[in-house]
Design a protein around this motif. Structure first.
Motif, PDB file in Angstrom:
ATOM      1  N   HIS A   1      30.930  -3.092  25.664  1.00  0.00           N
ATOM      2  CA  HIS A   1      30.091  -3.204  26.862  1.00  0.00           C
ATOM      3  C   HIS A   1      30.365  -4.488  27.634  1.00  0.00           C
ATOM      4  N   LEU A   2      31.557  -5.070  27.435  1.00  0.00           N
ATOM      5  CA  LEU A   2      31.891  -6.294  28.173  1.00  0.00           C
ATOM      6  C   LEU A   2      31.975  -6.070  29.685  1.00  0.00           C
ATOM      7  N   PRO A   3      32.478  -4.929  30.181  1.00  0.00           N
ATOM      8  CA  PRO A   3      32.446  -4.727  31.643  1.00  0.00           C
ATOM      9  C   PRO A   3      31.034  -4.752  32.206  1.00  0.00           C
ATOM     10  N   GLN A   4      30.089  -4.126  31.500  1.00  0.00           N
ATOM     11  CA  GLN A   4      28.697  -4.157  31.954  1.00  0.00           C
ATOM     12  C   GLN A   4      28.129  -5.568  31.896  1.00  0.00           C
ATOM     13  N   LEU A   5      28.603  -6.352  30.934  1.00  0.00           N
ATOM     14  CA  LEU A   5      28.146  -7.739  30.839  1.00  0.00           C
ATOM     15  C   LEU A   5      28.559  -8.527  32.070  1.00  0.00           C
ATOM     16  N   GLY A   6      29.827  -8.410  32.484  1.00  0.00           N
ATOM     17  CA  GLY A   6      30.286  -9.131  33.665  1.00  0.00           C
ATOM     18  C   GLY A   6      29.528  -8.724  34.911  1.00  0.00           C
ATOM     19  N   ASP A   7      29.335  -7.421  35.099  1.00  0.00           N
ATOM     20  CA  ASP A   7      28.599  -6.952  36.279  1.00  0.00           C
ATOM     21  C   ASP A   7      27.159  -7.446  36.260  1.00  0.00           C
ATOM     22  N   SER A   8      26.547  -7.445  35.105  1.00  0.00           N
ATOM     23  CA  SER A   8      25.153  -7.879  35.006  1.00  0.00           C
ATOM     24  C   SER A   8      25.010  -9.361  35.301  1.00  0.00           C
ATOM     25  N   ALA A   9      25.971 -10.167  34.843  1.00  0.00           N
ATOM     26  CA  ALA A   9      25.899 -11.604  35.103  1.00  0.00           C
ATOM     27  C   ALA A   9      26.036 -11.891  36.592  1.00  0.00           C
ATOM     28  N   VAL A  10      26.994 -11.218  37.247  1.00  0.00           N
ATOM     29  CA  VAL A  10      27.162 -11.419  38.687  1.00  0.00           C
ATOM     30  C   VAL A  10      25.917 -10.990  39.441  1.00  0.00           C
ATOM     31  N   GLU A  11      25.354  -9.864  39.059  1.00  0.00           N
ATOM     32  CA  GLU A  11      24.151  -9.373  39.748  1.00  0.00           C
ATOM     33  C   GLU A  11      22.968 -10.314  39.536  1.00  0.00           C
ATOM     34  N   ALA A  12      22.829 -10.871  38.335  1.00  0.00           N
ATOM     35  CA  ALA A  12      21.724 -11.804  38.072  1.00  0.00           C
ATOM     36  C   ALA A  12      21.861 -13.060  38.922  1.00  0.00           C
ATOM     37  N   ILE A  13      23.073 -13.582  39.026  1.00  0.00           N
ATOM     38  CA  ILE A  13      23.291 -14.772  39.849  1.00  0.00           C
ATOM     39  C   ILE A  13      23.010 -14.465  41.319  1.00  0.00           C
ATOM     40  N   ARG A  14      23.449 -13.289  41.765  1.00  0.00           N
ATOM     41  CA  ARG A  14      23.216 -12.910  43.167  1.00  0.00           C
ATOM     42  C   ARG A  14      21.716 -12.776  43.455  1.00  0.00           C
ATOM     43  N   GLU A  15      20.989 -12.168  42.542  1.00  0.00           N
ATOM     44  CA  GLU A  15      19.549 -12.008  42.759  1.00  0.00           C
ATOM     45  C   GLU A  15      18.844 -13.357  42.814  1.00  0.00           C
TER      46      GLU A  15
ATOM     47  N   PHE B   1      30.180 -22.477  47.060  1.00  0.00           N
ATOM     48  CA  PHE B   1      29.205 -21.650  46.361  1.00  0.00           C
ATOM     49  C   PHE B   1      29.601 -21.520  44.899  1.00  0.00           C
ATOM     50  N   ARG B   2      28.606 -21.658  44.038  1.00  0.00           N
ATOM     51  CA  ARG B   2      28.878 -21.496  42.613  1.00  0.00           C
ATOM     52  C   ARG B   2      29.254 -20.042  42.292  1.00  0.00           C
ATOM     53  N   GLU B   3      28.695 -19.116  43.033  1.00  0.00           N
ATOM     54  CA  GLU B   3      28.993 -17.704  42.851  1.00  0.00           C
ATOM     55  C   GLU B   3      29.386 -17.126  44.204  1.00  0.00           C
ATOM     56  N   PRO B   4      30.638 -16.624  44.351  1.00  0.00           N
ATOM     57  CA  PRO B   4      31.090 -16.126  45.663  1.00  0.00           C
ATOM     58  C   PRO B   4      30.188 -15.056  46.254  1.00  0.00           C
ATOM     59  N   LYS B   5      29.568 -14.217  45.426  1.00  0.00           N
ATOM     60  CA  LYS B   5      28.710 -13.171  45.969  1.00  0.00           C
ATOM     61  C   LYS B   5      27.475 -13.749  46.658  1.00  0.00           C
ATOM     62  N   ALA B   6      27.099 -14.973  46.288  1.00  0.00           N
ATOM     63  CA  ALA B   6      25.969 -15.594  46.971  1.00  0.00           C
ATOM     64  C   ALA B   6      26.307 -15.869  48.430  1.00  0.00           C
ATOM     65  N   ALA B   7      27.567 -16.219  48.702  1.00  0.00           N
ATOM     66  CA  ALA B   7      27.987 -16.430  50.098  1.00  0.00           C
ATOM     67  C   ALA B   7      27.876 -15.138  50.897  1.00  0.00           C
ATOM     68  N   ASP B   8      28.248 -14.027  50.285  1.00  0.00           N
ATOM     69  CA  ASP B   8      28.108 -12.742  50.976  1.00  0.00           C
ATOM     70  C   ASP B   8      26.647 -12.444  51.275  1.00  0.00           C
ATOM     71  N   ALA B   9      25.775 -12.774  50.337  1.00  0.00           N
ATOM     72  CA  ALA B   9      24.347 -12.518  50.554  1.00  0.00           C
ATOM     73  C   ALA B   9      23.796 -13.375  51.690  1.00  0.00           C
ATOM     74  N   VAL B  10      24.310 -14.603  51.813  1.00  0.00           N
ATOM     75  CA  VAL B  10      23.853 -15.487  52.891  1.00  0.00           C
ATOM     76  C   VAL B  10      24.212 -14.897  54.248  1.00  0.00           C
ATOM     77  N   LEU B  11      25.445 -14.422  54.396  1.00  0.00           N
ATOM     78  CA  LEU B  11      25.891 -13.904  55.689  1.00  0.00           C
ATOM     79  C   LEU B  11      25.363 -12.511  55.959  1.00  0.00           C
TER      80      LEU B  11
END
Length: 918
Positions: free
Chosen positions: A259-273, A337-347
């Motif tokens: 379940h390592l792929p789900q782990l990576g996705d979950s970590a990115v989503e948690a940081i984005r939230e 940005f510590r997490e690139p997806k956070a930049a997407d959320a800002v814009l």
């Protein structure tokens, strides 16, 4: 100066909420220190402590634990939560703390300008008095957001701690660099009652700590590999880790390695939230600075960010410090940005118009600051149209860099953005051509559209070289039927210079022998005929190729090809024309010279990112190696061609040539199974009637011949010959279809095999390159055999001598024997045949051969032979795909040349026509 207050205020978290059920992991040392400080406080000794840690490391949870320990120890607690939205509320934190200790009689002004009086002394007196009555612990969470008035009071209170049972406990984000006046410091005394300042740094969780959090949340043992991956994905941050564990619990996923792929996705989503939640609390000016960081990227300086965001009430550097405290940004001079997806959320929270305007403003400031092209191009991709020449230059330079590093998709995005900007017509032609080269690997049809657009773009003479390059790429990929009329229109423009006009004319005529014959001559734009002795090197290349195909004058063919490949002609000759000149040298048997030219063209094509030309050059190299009898080297060259140009990148008119070439390589190597598999990949389509289709028919006929299917082989080989003769391709050095068809006839003494061999012998000796012809003949076996030699590994010298013997001993014959033979054989039932050439005027192309017989042209002889057989004029017209009027004109010329009155005398007159001598 302080940040402005936002209009929308989300509910503030209640200070020191009840402790969470989850225990504090790896915070035992901090809890022991707090317990000791509370014990000393009960004994009347003051204390000062500050908790540091990145967002999510448990600062607030540790404060809540400290408050619980204080209540258990009988210590009174006054707590406050500093926040973004109350940064400008005067005495906002002080007001929260005052309410916790009860009435003080101090009227604190919360709104700016309401009361300018300094209440620091009164507040200190009230809290010191309360502590002397009962031990007191003052707790402030996120002290970095405390308003300046409250912060000034807290510093004053810290200096008055000695001798009072009062403990100040604050928490500060470790991501925020504190200034020299931000920390609370006690006053130094000499009477032994000095207060020690304690700092508690909360480190990320170790692997064991991560294991403990996961096991407590998921209530199941944790795979060590999963534990280590979770520690890396979350950086040991407890808050992110618990969010990931919660998602796993909701979905029922086990903490295992699968379940390592789900782990990576979950970590990115948690940081984005977490980032999205933080954005809702930011003041407008800080949000503008954060958006500027998202737009400008990691190369942005503090000055650039200030110019783009233009904060009014807070300095840019201070704004970056505050933003780093949220955990969204890294600290330092180059915030990111510590997490690139956070930049997407800002814009994503901006409208498209505002976002494009922000990118445009950032690009203009970055251009003035001379930032690298990569940074500028990234901004321009999201910006509105600027209308600036420098923007086009930047995008094209960066696209060229991406193409050089084999990243065509990124180059295509940049060039598409560049084409939105206004630019000079000649530059637009160049940019469209560059875009076509970039999209060719992924979307060849789109590449053709861009080339068509480039050829149709109005411009002056400065666009001439760019037009020639676009036409060169268009012809090289193989869609010459669509390219021809566009090239003809360009060649007729008056503003073109002579070198470009000559190059375009050459590319126009080059396509004549490549495409399927589906366009009437009268329907094509008028283009001056190719001169016999062209002055332009590109036209010399095409003249050499046409002379080689017809099989006339090998000396002149060499001269023309060498003129096209001269170093002085390199800059004015299209690459496709140079490759064609090399192919002409292959047919003359000058292999060393041809390979030298092909290597030079290949290097130039790869340097110019002309992928289609490079692929076509390698295909010609494979053909040359095949003529030399080197199938292994031919296969290597063909594999390289297909690496550069996979099959989907070629036009369908060329894919048949690739299949044929691979089949012939298998045959020459003695691999009949491979040849049958290869030929099975051929598909009928728009390639029928082209030179590539003739190659395919030849390869299929040879395969049938090698496997004993003579009837099918003969039908394919004769159809191959019909297609070639219809294009005036008589040279057996290209495809020895006559000798192969003779083998297909077998040992039948009444079959016309001898006539086919004799005609091939006559044409081969007239051409004067016996070695190349001999090697081609031996690709399908010696005379009298049904297929290739029994021993494919026989020495090359033996094969050569055998071929020369076959040529020397074959009887002579006239060409009038072959035309009826071609008409007498129908195509094989399992393969398509090329369409008959439609009428295009006075006579079809197949009849316009240059070799007259007794004063009669080839067209006149064909009509006369059919008339002798008793066919009516209309039937002859249908047989030759011409009009009845054309037949009448040909017969009239025949009667006049032979001096006869009509058909009754035609048979005898034709019998008196002298045969050509070999």
């Amino acid at each position: 100066m302080t940040p402005q207050v936002t209009d929308e205020r989300p509910p503030r978290r209640p200070p020191l909420a009840p402790p969470a059920a989850t225990p504090l992991v790896e915070r035992d040392a901090e809890q022991r220190l707090l317990t000791a400080l509370l014990t000393s406080l009960r004994a009347g000794r003051p204390a000062l402590a500050e908790i540091h840690g990145a967002p999510g490391t448990g600062r607030s949870a540790l404060l809540e634990r400290a408050a619980e320990l204080a209540r258990d120890a009988g210590v009174r607690v006054a707590a406050a939560q500093a926040s973004w939205e109350e940064t400008r509320l005067r005495y906002g934190v002080a007001g929260q703390l005052t309410a916790a200790i009860g009435p003080t009689g101090i009227g604190l002004p919360l709104a700016p300008g309401q009361d300018d009086a300094d209440h620091t002394a009164a507040l200190c007196h009230a809290f010191l008095t309360a502590a002397r009555t009962h031990p007191l612990m003052v707790v402030v969470d996120d002290v970095q957001w405390a308003d300046p008035h409250s912060l000034r009071w807290l510093r004053a209170l810290a200096r008055r701690l000695p001798g009072t049972p009062l403990m100040l406990l604050t928490a500060r984000s470790g991501a925020t660099p504190a200034g020299p006046d931000d920390h609370l410091r006690p006053r130094a005394v000499d009477d032994g009652t000095a207060v020690t300042r304690n700092t508690l740094h909360l480190a990320p969780l170790s692997a064991d700590g991560v294991d403990a959090v996961l096991a407590a949340t998921l209530r199941t043992p944790v795979d060590p590999a999963f534990r280590d991956a979770a520690a890396r994905a979350t950086d040991g941050n407890p808050a992110v880790l618990r969010a990931v564990a919660g998602r796993f619990a909701r979905h029922g996923w086990a903490p295992r390695a699968d379940h390592l792929p789900q782990l990576g996705d979950s970590a990115v989503e948690a940081i984005r939230e977490r980032a999205v939640r933080t954005l809702t609390t930011l003041p407008g000016e800080l949000l503008d600075v954060l958006r500027a960081v998202a737009v400008c990227g990691q190369d942005a300086t503090c000055d650039l960010l200030g110019a783009v965001a233009a904060p009014r009430t807070v300095g840019t550097r201070r704004a970056l410090e505050l933003l780093s405290g949220t955990g969204l940004l890294t600290g330092g001079d180059r915030p990111a940005f510590r997490e690139p997806k956070a930049a997407d959320a800002v814009l994503a929270r901006m409208s498209s118009d505002r976002r494009e305007e922000l990118y445009a403003r950032a690009a203009e400031h970055a251009h003035r600051a001379a930032l690298p092209d990569a940074t500028l191009a990234g901004m321009l991709l999201g910006a509105r149209v600027l209308g600036a020449a420098w923007a086009v230059d930047v995008l094209r330079r960066e696209a060229a860099r991406h193409r050089a590093t084999r990243r065509p998709a990124e180059a295509a995005r940049l060039l598409q953005r560049a084409l939105r900007e206004p630019m000079a017509p000649h530059l637009r032609v160049r940019t469209l051509t560059e875009l076509a080269a970039a999209v060719l690997p992924s979307a060849p049809e789109a590449a053709d559209r861009h080339l068509r657009q480039a050829l149709l773009t109005p411009a002056d003479a400065t666009a001439g070289p760019a037009w020639v390059r676009a036409a060169d790429l268009y012809v090289a990929r193989g869609d010459v039927a669509a390219a021809q009329p566009l090239i003809a229109d360009l060649a007729a423009r008056n503003q073109l210079r002579d070198p470009e006009r000559g190059a375009l004319r050459a590319l126009y005529w080059l396509s004549e022998h490549v495409q399927p014959d589906t366009t009437h001559s009268l329907d094509r734009p008028p283009v001056p005929a190719l001169p016999d002795r062209p002055a332009h090197p590109a036209e010399a290349a095409v003249a050499a190729w046409r002379a080689a195909l017809s099989g006339h004058d090998i000396t002149r063919t060499r001269e023309l090809a060498r003129a096209a490949l001269a170093p002085a002609a390199a800059d004015t000759t299209p690459l496709a024309a140079q490759a064609t000149a090399c192919h002409a040298l292959v047919l003359t048997g000058d292999f060393a010279e041809a390979h030298a030219g092909l290597d030079t063209v290949l290097l130039r094509a790869e340097h110019a990112d002309a992928r289609a030309v490079a692929g076509a050059t390698l295909v010609t190299t494979a053909l040359a190696r095949l003529h030399e009898g080197r199938p292994a080297e031919a296969s290597t060259a063909l594999d390289r061609a297909q690496e550069l140009m996979p099959p989907h990148c070629w036009h369908p008119s060329t894919t048949s040539l690739l299949v044929a070439l691979k089949t012939l390589i298998y045959l020459q190597s003695g691999n009949l199974d491979g040849a049958e598999r290869s030929i099975g990949l051929a598909r009928a389509g728009c390639a029928e009637g082209s030179i590539g289709w003739a190659y395919l028919l030849f390869a299929r006929g040879c395969t049938h011949l090698a496997t004993g299917r003579r009837d099918r082989a003969l039908a394919d080989l004769l159809e191959c010959g019909r297609l070639l003769l219809a294009r005036q391709v008589a040279n057996p050095a290209l495809l020895p279809w006559r000798s192969a068809a003779a083998h297909a006839h077998g040992d039948d003494p009444h079959a016309p095999a001898a006539f086919l061999m004799a005609e091939e012998r006559r044409l081969a000796l007239a051409w004067g390159a016996p070695y190349a012809v001999a090697r081609t003949l031996l690709a399908t076996g010696g005379p009298g055999d049904s297929g290739p030699p029994a021993d494919p590994a026989a020495p090359a010298g033996w094969q050569y001598r055998q071929a020369l013997t076959a040529l020397a001993t074959a009887p002579l014959s006239g060409t009038d024997t072959i035309a009826p033979l071609l008409r007498s054989r129908a195509p094989a039932a399992d393969g398509p045949a090329g369409p008959e050439r439609p009428a295009t005027g006075d006579a079809p192309a197949a009849d316009r051969g240059p070799a007259p017989r007794g004063g009669l042209t080839g067209a006149e002889l064909r009509v006369a032979n059919l008339a002798v057989q008793g066919l009516a004029n209309r039937t002859i017209a249908a047989e030759l795909s011409v009009t009845p009027r054309t037949v009448e004109l040909h017969l009239t010329k025949v009667y006049r040349k032979l001096g006869i009155q009509g058909r009754p005398e035609l048979a005898d007159a034709l019998g008196r026509v002298p045969r050509e001598k070999s």
